[in-house]
Design a protein around this motif. Sequence first.
Motif, PDB file in Angstrom:
ATOM      1  N   ALA A 238      27.080  43.140  41.006  1.00  0.00           N
ATOM      2  CA  ALA A 238      28.866  42.749  41.753  1.00  0.00           C
ATOM      3  C   ALA A 238      29.226  43.918  40.966  1.00  0.00           C
ATOM      4  N   ALA A 239      28.741  43.762  39.666  1.00  0.00           N
ATOM      5  CA  ALA A 239      30.015  45.260  38.502  1.00  0.00           C
ATOM      6  C   ALA A 239      28.681  46.234  39.187  1.00  0.00           C
ATOM      7  N   LYS A 240      28.160  46.279  39.067  1.00  0.00           N
ATOM      8  CA  LYS A 240      27.431  47.757  39.575  1.00  0.00           C
ATOM      9  C   LYS A 240      27.773  48.579  40.944  1.00  0.00           C
TER      10      LYS A 240
ATOM     11  N   LEU B 192      38.943  43.350  37.241  1.00  0.00           N
ATOM     12  CA  LEU B 192      37.834  42.549  38.104  1.00  0.00           C
ATOM     13  C   LEU B 192      36.205  42.949  37.823  1.00  0.00           C
ATOM     14  N   LEU B 193      36.309  44.681  37.928  1.00  0.00           N
ATOM     15  CA  LEU B 193      35.240  45.548  37.015  1.00  0.00           C
ATOM     16  C   LEU B 193      34.307  44.653  35.451  1.00  0.00           C
ATOM     17  N   HIS B 194      35.232  44.574  35.091  1.00  0.00           N
ATOM     18  CA  HIS B 194      35.380  43.981  33.682  1.00  0.00           C
ATOM     19  C   HIS B 194      34.630  42.598  33.652  1.00  0.00           C
ATOM     20  N   GLY B 195      35.320  41.459  34.842  1.00  0.00           N
ATOM     21  CA  GLY B 195      34.978  41.151  34.496  1.00  0.00           C
ATOM     22  C   GLY B 195      33.557  40.276  35.013  1.00  0.00           C
ATOM     23  N   TYR B 196      32.880  41.401  35.596  1.00  0.00           N
ATOM     24  CA  TYR B 196      31.942  40.860  36.432  1.00  0.00           C
ATOM     25  C   TYR B 196      30.800  41.361  34.908  1.00  0.00           C
ATOM     26  N   GLU B 197      31.419  42.573  34.705  1.00  0.00           N
ATOM     27  CA  GLU B 197      30.605  42.481  33.073  1.00  0.00           C
ATOM     28  C   GLU B 197      30.591  41.816  31.758  1.00  0.00           C
ATOM     29  N   ILE B 198      31.648  40.767  31.502  1.00  0.00           N
ATOM     30  CA  ILE B 198      31.562  39.599  30.902  1.00  0.00           C
ATOM     31  C   ILE B 198      29.966  38.685  31.764  1.00  0.00           C
ATOM     32  N   ASP B 199      30.525  37.963  32.326  1.00  0.00           N
ATOM     33  CA  ASP B 199      30.181  37.714  32.993  1.00  0.00           C
ATOM     34  C   ASP B 199      28.232  37.833  33.138  1.00  0.00           C
TER      35      ASP B 199
END
Length: 446
Positions: free
Chosen positions: A138-140, A126-133
């Motif tokens: 949200a990632a932080k 999920l974290l990688h998804g936020y970073e890609i997006d």
Amino acid sequence: MNIDETLYQSMLENQNCLKISSKIEFPVFDNFNGEKDLQSMREQYRKRIEPWLSAALQTEHLSMLIGTGLTMAICSSADVKSSSMAKAKFGEDFSTKINTYAENAAKQMGRGNYNIEDQIRTALSLLHGYEIDNNDKAAKKLGAEIDIVLTDFSNSILEAEKSFMTALESSDTIQSAKAEFALFLLKSFITSFSSRTATRERTHIFTTNYDRFIELACDYSGIKILDRFWGKIVPRFQESPATIDYYYRTPDAKNEFRYAEGVVRYSKIHGSVDWVNKDNAIYKDCLRFGAEKVELPKDKTYRDHLMIYPNSMKSVETALYPYSELFRDFSSAICRPNSTLVTYGYGFGDTHINKIIKEMLSTPSTHLIIISYGIDERLVGFLRQINLAQITLLCGGEFGSIENLVQFYLPKAAIDTITESASKLVDARKGYLDRAEVSAEVENEL
């Protein structure tokens, strides 16, 4: 219901299951008139189990797979709290989403209930998804939650080690005695499987555990460990499989060398609480057994630093490094003819590991020995997929208990040359003793 399903149902319903060769039994050990009857029954089963295990442990290739059940058993015997694989909380904004996906993924993989590893794996995705997006906010926020979970998880692992060492060094005689007995059980267990005759291939111990109880037992037992780490101050993970071994020169020969005894190969396929990432390389940290916490370098987080599965660091070039190398070691060690794998405390909930074991059993000369305190749907589900003729089962509270296993059923160390020599002498003199008894009977009749 077919014969196999009847068998599996019986396994789930009974407390103990023993399968040696083609015979399957469900012994009951809780309805005796006294201790004498219990010991008599244990002796009967020992006469069957001990020789069978002794033969299995001398096969050409021997490996072990140890799960969290061993740590739980040792901590229980020492009367200290074990590390926890309980579910974690990722905050109100993420917990529901992470738990729902982790639960569904665990069911699809046949794992049953999900645990903290499933949650961490999902949270990282999920974290990688936020970073890609490019959702930095949200990632932080999720990254901070992951760090909290990893911190609590690593602290629970270290707390188990600390509690054990505290009990071992305690001035309380009772507490210290319990810990010393638990350490004796652990050393005896490891020694039984690791002290093969030096001319045999080294036992390869694999574990999914993050703690270091096995390393502690090896140190106290004088067992030397060969793993992928080389160095003393800052041991570094080597990409190529280790082929170095221990030898010694015989005093009566100029250029003759022999294998040293008491050596094992060792792989922690899910990483370890003392493995760290630094400059795109994996090192073993100088973290003492019983330490309070993992010391992080400046400006480092647990996500950046700690190497426990499935926490694959972004800064390492290969996403699954070093786990991919370790799983290849596991596959190459067990997927060979005349190979025996012994499992203890492993719940057959890891699909990636089960797949390799099933691949091993596709070779007819391989054998799997399952020693387990409990019998559940995960184990039965795995057995449904394989050939039972290649399986030995010692399951349940009687055979899976570390105390009973060490004290009543495990064979002595293979390098116990005195017992071996004594047995040969007894066998050699048997004919002579029988003739002497016959002569004595004839003289009495005359």
